[in-house]
Design a protein around this motif. Structure first.
Motif, PDB file in Angstrom:
ATOM      1  N   UNK A 120       0.834  -1.243  -0.063  1.00  0.00           N
ATOM      2  CA  UNK A 120       0.065  -0.053  -0.012  1.00  0.00           C
ATOM      3  C   UNK A 120       0.824   1.223  -0.101  1.00  0.00           C
ATOM      4  N   UNK A 121       2.039   1.072   0.729  1.00  0.00           N
ATOM      5  CA  UNK A 121       2.975   2.430   0.760  1.00  0.00           C
ATOM      6  C   UNK A 121       3.035   2.624  -0.568  1.00  0.00           C
ATOM      7  N   UNK A 122       3.817   1.493  -1.136  1.00  0.00           N
ATOM      8  CA  UNK A 122       4.382   1.727  -2.499  1.00  0.00           C
ATOM      9  C   UNK A 122       3.725   2.248  -3.617  1.00  0.00           C
ATOM     10  N   UNK A 123       2.429   1.731  -3.469  1.00  0.00           N
ATOM     11  CA  UNK A 123       1.259   1.912  -4.362  1.00  0.00           C
ATOM     12  C   UNK A 123       0.925   3.808  -4.167  1.00  0.00           C
ATOM     13  N   UNK A 124       0.701   3.955  -3.248  1.00  0.00           N
ATOM     14  CA  UNK A 124       0.258   5.498  -2.703  1.00  0.00           C
ATOM     15  C   UNK A 124       1.496   6.335  -3.186  1.00  0.00           C
ATOM     16  N   UNK A 125       2.954   5.884  -2.581  1.00  0.00           N
ATOM     17  CA  UNK A 125       3.969   6.919  -2.876  1.00  0.00           C
ATOM     18  C   UNK A 125       4.248   7.082  -4.212  1.00  0.00           C
ATOM     19  N   UNK A 126       4.029   5.770  -5.123  1.00  0.00           N
ATOM     20  CA  UNK A 126       4.199   6.213  -6.388  1.00  0.00           C
ATOM     21  C   UNK A 126       3.324   7.098  -7.232  1.00  0.00           C
ATOM     22  N   UNK A 127       1.989   6.933  -6.876  1.00  0.00           N
ATOM     23  CA  UNK A 127       0.767   7.879  -7.060  1.00  0.00           C
ATOM     24  C   UNK A 127       1.233   9.456  -6.821  1.00  0.00           C
ATOM     25  N   UNK A 128       1.850   9.628  -5.539  1.00  0.00           N
ATOM     26  CA  UNK A 128       1.831  11.042  -5.032  1.00  0.00           C
ATOM     27  C   UNK A 128       3.134  11.307  -5.849  1.00  0.00           C
ATOM     28  N   UNK A 129       4.342  10.572  -6.080  1.00  0.00           N
ATOM     29  CA  UNK A 129       5.299  11.057  -6.466  1.00  0.00           C
ATOM     30  C   UNK A 129       4.936  11.702  -8.050  1.00  0.00           C
ATOM     31  N   UNK A 130       4.169  10.870  -8.948  1.00  0.00           N
ATOM     32  CA  UNK A 130       3.897  11.150 -10.096  1.00  0.00           C
ATOM     33  C   UNK A 130       3.293  12.461 -10.205  1.00  0.00           C
ATOM     34  N   UNK A 131       2.677  12.493  -9.020  1.00  0.00           N
ATOM     35  CA  UNK A 131       1.929  14.051  -9.100  1.00  0.00           C
ATOM     36  C   UNK A 131       2.637  15.388  -8.510  1.00  0.00           C
ATOM     37  N   UNK A 132       3.910  14.831  -8.399  1.00  0.00           N
ATOM     38  CA  UNK A 132       4.719  16.017  -7.780  1.00  0.00           C
ATOM     39  C   UNK A 132       5.156  16.330  -6.403  1.00  0.00           C
ATOM     40  N   UNK A 133       4.680  15.273  -5.536  1.00  0.00           N
ATOM     41  CA  UNK A 133       4.923  15.070  -4.014  1.00  0.00           C
ATOM     42  C   UNK A 133       5.857  14.575  -3.636  1.00  0.00           C
ATOM     43  N   UNK A 134       6.666  14.827  -2.701  1.00  0.00           N
ATOM     44  CA  UNK A 134       7.886  14.165  -2.063  1.00  0.00           C
ATOM     45  C   UNK A 134       7.162  13.438  -0.947  1.00  0.00           C
ATOM     46  N   UNK A 135       7.500  11.995  -0.937  1.00  0.00           N
ATOM     47  CA  UNK A 135       7.091  11.194   0.039  1.00  0.00           C
ATOM     48  C   UNK A 135       7.840  10.985   0.976  1.00  0.00           C
ATOM     49  N   UNK A 136       7.764  11.044   2.458  1.00  0.00           N
ATOM     50  CA  UNK A 136       8.799  10.344   3.562  1.00  0.00           C
ATOM     51  C   UNK A 136       7.993   9.634   4.412  1.00  0.00           C
ATOM     52  N   UNK A 137       8.462   9.031   5.312  1.00  0.00           N
ATOM     53  CA  UNK A 137       7.850   7.794   6.291  1.00  0.00           C
ATOM     54  C   UNK A 137       7.598   8.644   7.682  1.00  0.00           C
ATOM     55  N   UNK A 138       8.428   9.937   7.687  1.00  0.00           N
ATOM     56  CA  UNK A 138       8.103  10.602   8.860  1.00  0.00           C
ATOM     57  C   UNK A 138       8.833  12.096   8.924  1.00  0.00           C
ATOM     58  N   UNK A 139       8.772  12.681   9.960  1.00  0.00           N
ATOM     59  CA  UNK A 139       9.417  13.791  10.047  1.00  0.00           C
ATOM     60  C   UNK A 139       8.998  15.219   8.989  1.00  0.00           C
TER      61      UNK A 139
END
Length: 346
Positions: A120-139
């Motif tokens: 789930x993390x991988x799928x959401x992160x890929x979707x957000x990344x393609x839309x221009x969002x930088x994804x981290x796990x925390x912080x």
């Protein structure tokens, strides 16, 4: 969207009824609190915000909630990864979040899903990344939560400062080190991490009930000189450390004769929680003003809320209560972090 904000509260499964009761007592009849899973409840009230709930959890304190998020979507349990990722992106866009955020995924209760948190993390992160969002796990300032629950896939959004914890569902994960002495070390490590505690370097620390030495090891690793008080033996790996003073006496006898002033005091002793707090009141007379104290209260399973309230009242006066929470590595325990006040102890 829901008419009133739905504040989702995560807690330990065995403590869910206690967390619900705490919330009911603190927010009163205008707030509705109901279980939505084995480890989760939702709080609803007109205009209630995650910040208000988080502030009450810290100030009251409410000790059993350990993570908050604001529900923004609930997908059917048969939703696939593409649908979950699309819903997550839509929620982030609707909230007009900045282009950098944290993503946290976890499971609550038994799972019958064909995928796990990593997928789930991988799928959401890929979707957000393609839309221009930088994804981290925390912080990050904002966090997108995704929890796989028996009733469906819950998506939540809120500011990290209002989450109580920067870990998925408040489930702090710590790895065992090679030189770990006991699993009890996780309790102190989690408190230091979760509450962002700064320990003084080079000061004096008191470890009551130290054997076999796990908490002593952590304090030494932080650069403190440690007085380890326990009639029992310390792990032999600590015996060669000249900055550890092992006193094989009871805590009461030590406090009767001690003249050292300490900058930190910790207590993980197995004893009645009220007696443990009374002991910490005695300890306060041996602490420098502003010194930190960490104590785990073994509350048991009967009259828990009344016991916690009584214990915190005992500590108030010589101490300012900074945090009180059941952490992930506690078992029928509450970790209390307090600061020695300038007022003299009774």
């Amino acid at each position: 969207m829901f008419p009133d904000p739905r504040i989702v509260v995560s807690t330990a499964e065995e403590s869910l009824p206690l967390a619900i009761r705490e919330l009911e007592l603190d927010f009163g009849p205008e707030a509705k609190v109901e279980a939505i899973g084995p480890e989760m409840a939702v709080v609803t009230a007109p205009s209630l915000s995650a910040q208000e709930v988080a502030d009450r959890c810290e100030a009251a304190p409410l000790v059993f909630p350990r993570h908050l998020t604001v529900e923004v979507a609930l997908l059917d349990a048969d939703a696939d990864l593409d649908r979950i990722a699309a819903a997550a992106l839509a929620a982030v866009r609707e909230a007009a979040l900045p282009p950098s955020l944290a993503l946290q995924v976890w499971v609550s209760g038994p799972s019958s899903y064909e995928f796990g948190p990593a997928a789930v993390f991988g799928a959401i992160a890929a979707e957000l990344d393609a839309a221009g969002y930088a994804v981290a796990r925390s912080g990050r300032r904002h966090v997108l939560s995704c929890c796989l629950t028996p009733r469906g896939i819950l998506l939540g959004l809120n500011e990290t400062r209002d989450s109580l914890s920067d870990w998925p569902g408040g489930g702090v994960r710590l790895s065992k080190s090679r030189d770990q002495i006991s699993r009890a070390e996780f309790k102190l490590e989690e408190a230091l991490t979760e509450f962002g505690l700064d320990l003084p370097a080079g000061g004096n620390a008191l470890d009551l009930g130290a054997a076999p030495g796990g908490w002593t090891r952590i304090l030494r690793r932080r650069g403190l000189r440690v007085w380890a008080v326990d009639p029992g033996d310390l792990d032999e790996r600590l015996a060669r450390d000249g900055q550890i003073k092992h006193l094989k006496v009871t805590a009461g006898r030590f406090l009767h004769s001690n003249r050292t002033v300490f900058d930190v005091a910790v207590n993980d002793m197995r004893m009645d929680p009220k007696l443990s707090c009374e002991l910490m009141v005695r300890v306060a007379a041996h602490l420098a003003p502003g010194a930190l104290a960490v104590v785990t209260l073994k509350t048991g399973s009967r009259e828990v809320l009344a016991t916690v309230k009584a214990c915190l009242e005992i500590l108030t006066g010589p101490y300012e209560i900074l945090h009180a929470r059941q952490l992930r590595h506690n078992r029928h325990e509450i970790t209390v972090v307090a600061r020695r006040t300038d007022a003299p102890a009774d």
